[in-house]
Enzyme design. Structure first.
Site, mmCIF file in Angstrom:
data_model
loop_
_atom_site.group_PDB
_atom_site.id
_atom_site.type_symbol
_atom_site.label_atom_id
_atom_site.label_comp_id
_atom_site.label_asym_id
_atom_site.label_seq_id
_atom_site.Cartn_x
_atom_site.Cartn_y
_atom_site.Cartn_z
ATOM 1 N N HIS A 88 -7.303 2.143 7.564
ATOM 2 C CA HIS A 88 -7.912 1.979 6.410
ATOM 3 C C HIS A 88 -7.223 0.829 5.385
ATOM 4 O O HIS A 88 -6.013 0.865 4.970
ATOM 5 C CB HIS A 88 -7.872 3.111 5.264
ATOM 6 C CG HIS A 88 -8.861 3.179 4.204
ATOM 7 N ND1 HIS A 88 -8.255 3.417 2.822
ATOM 8 C CD2 HIS A 88 -9.990 2.690 3.760
ATOM 9 C CE1 HIS A 88 -9.167 3.269 1.787
ATOM 10 N NE2 HIS A 88 -10.224 2.855 2.516
ATOM 11 N N HIS A 120 -10.839 -5.566 -1.464
ATOM 12 C CA HIS A 120 -11.615 -4.491 -1.750
ATOM 13 C C HIS A 120 -12.264 -4.396 -3.092
ATOM 14 O O HIS A 120 -13.573 -4.224 -3.237
ATOM 15 C CB HIS A 120 -10.775 -3.026 -1.417
ATOM 16 C CG HIS A 120 -11.379 -1.873 -2.186
ATOM 17 N ND1 HIS A 120 -11.739 -1.410 -3.477
ATOM 18 C CD2 HIS A 120 -12.290 -0.933 -1.308
ATOM 19 C CE1 HIS A 120 -12.516 -0.274 -3.671
ATOM 20 N NE2 HIS A 120 -12.763 -0.038 -2.136
#
Length: 261
Positions: free
Chosen positions: A17, A65
């Site tokens: 991740h 992100h």
């Protein structure tokens, strides 16, 4: 037919991740979605890296992100307000900025799971990943963004589309279909979908159940769960039948979960 993205890789699939930012990386000042975080995941043996993309002011697709720089750098500006060169300077001592194109080029054996975070990044991201479509999965919380990215990739390279997982709207409809045992609707919803990527829970709602896993598998699709950092939780989910674990601790997952090859 199974997409090349899912062929020839270990199961359970361990998706790093935003790269790997374990204790060693954090101590070195490395942050998520940077070149150093991707390199750490690769060095740990991760075959899959999950990341996110946005567009800079000068039209470059970068791995990042958030919509702004505040959490990662303390700068309140949005990604869309900053040009690539300035962003590279800002991120230089945090692990190094990576564009989507650079990531695909620098890690040619790695499979990337790319979450399109901004509408204006969808088409350019799709075009960038097209030459590497065999090892890319495109996704987004927005089905509209996901479809736009896929369409751009297919337009650039019609012979091979990237893999994909559904957006939130499709997932909600899927959960309803599973709950009511509507098998044909499950199959229709998952047409062209390679993996259903979901959290184990959403508030009080348990999303990942044996019933969901069985229904998705019956449609020929995988189930990947995010974001799981406790090893016992990983083991429990794998025992339940999930195919992939998205985790901040890919190093632990790779060391503790037996691979089926």
């Amino acid at each position: 037919m199974t997409h090349p993205y899912l062929q020839g890789a270990s199961v359970p699939r361990i998706l790093a991740h935003r790269g790997l930012t374990g204790p060693d990386q954090v101590a070195a000042g490395i942050v998520e979605n940077t070149f150093a975080a991707l390199a750490a995941a690769h060095a740990a043996g991760a075959e899959y890296i999950e990341s996110d993309c946005h567009l800079t002011r000068d039209g470059e697709v970068v791995l990042f992100h958030d919509t702004d720089l505040a959490r990662v750098t303390g700068d309140p500006r949005g990604l869309r307000e900053v040009v690539l060169a300035e962003l590279e300077t800002i991120m230089a001592d945090r692990g190094g900025l990576v564009t989507l194109a650079q990531a695909l080029d620098a890690f040619p054996d790695t499979r990337f799971n790319i979450d399109v975070k901004a509408a204006d990044a969808a088409v350019p991201a799709g075009r960038i990943v097209a030459p590497a479509a065999e090892r890319v999965l495109l996704t987004s919380f927005s089905d509209e963004r996901r479809r736009a990215a896929l369409a751009a990739a297919v337009a650039a390279r019609p012979e091979q589309r990237p893999a994909t997982s559904p957006g939130s709207g499709t997932v909600v409809r899927l959960l309803a279909a599973v709950r009511f045992g509507a098998r044909r609707r499950v199959t229709r919803l998952l047409d062209g979908i390679d993996a259903v990527q979901v959290p184990e829970r959403r508030g009080p709602l348990r999303v990942v159940t044996r019933r969901l896993v069985d229904a998705v598998h019956a449609a020929g699709t995988e189930v990947h769960v995010w974001t799981v950092n406790d090893v016992e939780d990983m083991r429990r989910l794998v025992a339940l039948g999930v195919d992939g674990i998205v985790t901040d601790r890919a190093d632990l997952a790779l060391a503790e979960l037996p691979a089926a090859g």
